[in-house]
Scaffold this active site. Structure first.
Site, PDB file in Angstrom:
ATOM      1  N   GLY A   1     -24.493  18.369 -88.307  1.00 32.48           N
ATOM      2  CA  GLY A   1     -24.407  17.427 -89.142  1.00 32.48           C
ATOM      3  C   GLY A   1     -25.331  18.004 -90.402  1.00 32.48           C
ATOM      4  O   GLY A   1     -24.785  17.681 -91.437  1.00 32.48           O
ATOM      5  N   CYS A   2     -26.518  18.197 -90.160  1.00 28.64           N
ATOM      6  CA  CYS A   2     -27.446  18.725 -90.974  1.00 28.64           C
ATOM      7  C   CYS A   2     -27.051  19.823 -91.734  1.00 28.64           C
ATOM      8  O   CYS A   2     -27.177  20.115 -93.161  1.00 28.64           O
ATOM      9  CB  CYS A   2     -29.003  18.866 -90.246  1.00 28.64           C
ATOM     10  SG  CYS A   2     -29.473  17.693 -89.546  1.00 28.64           S
TER      11      CYS A   2
END
Length: 161
Positions: free
Chosen positions: A46-47
């Site tokens: 996600g990051c």
């Protein structure tokens, strides 16, 4: 639980090491708007998506007068690895003691897979040229967030997007 910032608040100043170990201060960006985004960990899916989205739109944001700083609890060495692996162009700074994360209300209780845990709350704070909070967004999604932010700030995304 740290207090969340509101529009009109003075953005807490900070100086944190970047991926090269050089200090980056919010004060260095006075006169330009700054998108400060908080993410849990470098090199996670996600990051990575979020950091790549910011990198892909960096020129559009810069042309509109915005600098971008990503803050996580990671140490500079991990940030450097993240930057190299993903060809990131955003400024990444590390806050291992979480003081800045807490000052911005981006650290505290959150839901993760149905459980309440304490950690980094994915957040974005837009700071104006004078250091005042213009927008404070909490619990943002990793994907689609940058596109929504551009729309909210009335910035047209790059034609290649």
């Amino acid at each position: 639980m740290s207090e969340r910032l509101q529009p009109g608040d003075t953005a807490p100043d900070f100086t944190l090491p970047d991926a090269d170990g050089k200090d980056v201060s919010l004060a260095d960006h006075r006169g330009r708007k700054v998108v400060v985004y908080f993410y849990p960990a470098a090199l996670t899916p996600g990051c990575t998506k979020q950091a790549c989205d910011f990198t892909d739109n960096l020129d559009v944001l810069a042309a509109a007068g915005y600098d971008v700083i990503g803050v996580s609890p990671d140490k500079p060495a991990k940030l450097a690895k993240f930057r190299e692996k993903e060809s990131l162009r955003v400024t990444l700074v590390g806050d291992p003691d979480k003081a800045v994360l807490e000052a911005y209300g981006a650290f505290g209780e959150k839901k993760l897979y149905g459980k309440t845990v304490t950690g980094v709350i994915r957040s974005t704070v837009v700071v104006d040229e004078k250091g005042t909070v213009e927008r404070a967004l909490y619990n943002v999604k990793a994907t689609g967030h940058v596109a929504k932010l551009l729309k909210d700030l009335d910035i047209s995304p790059s034609p290649s997007a």
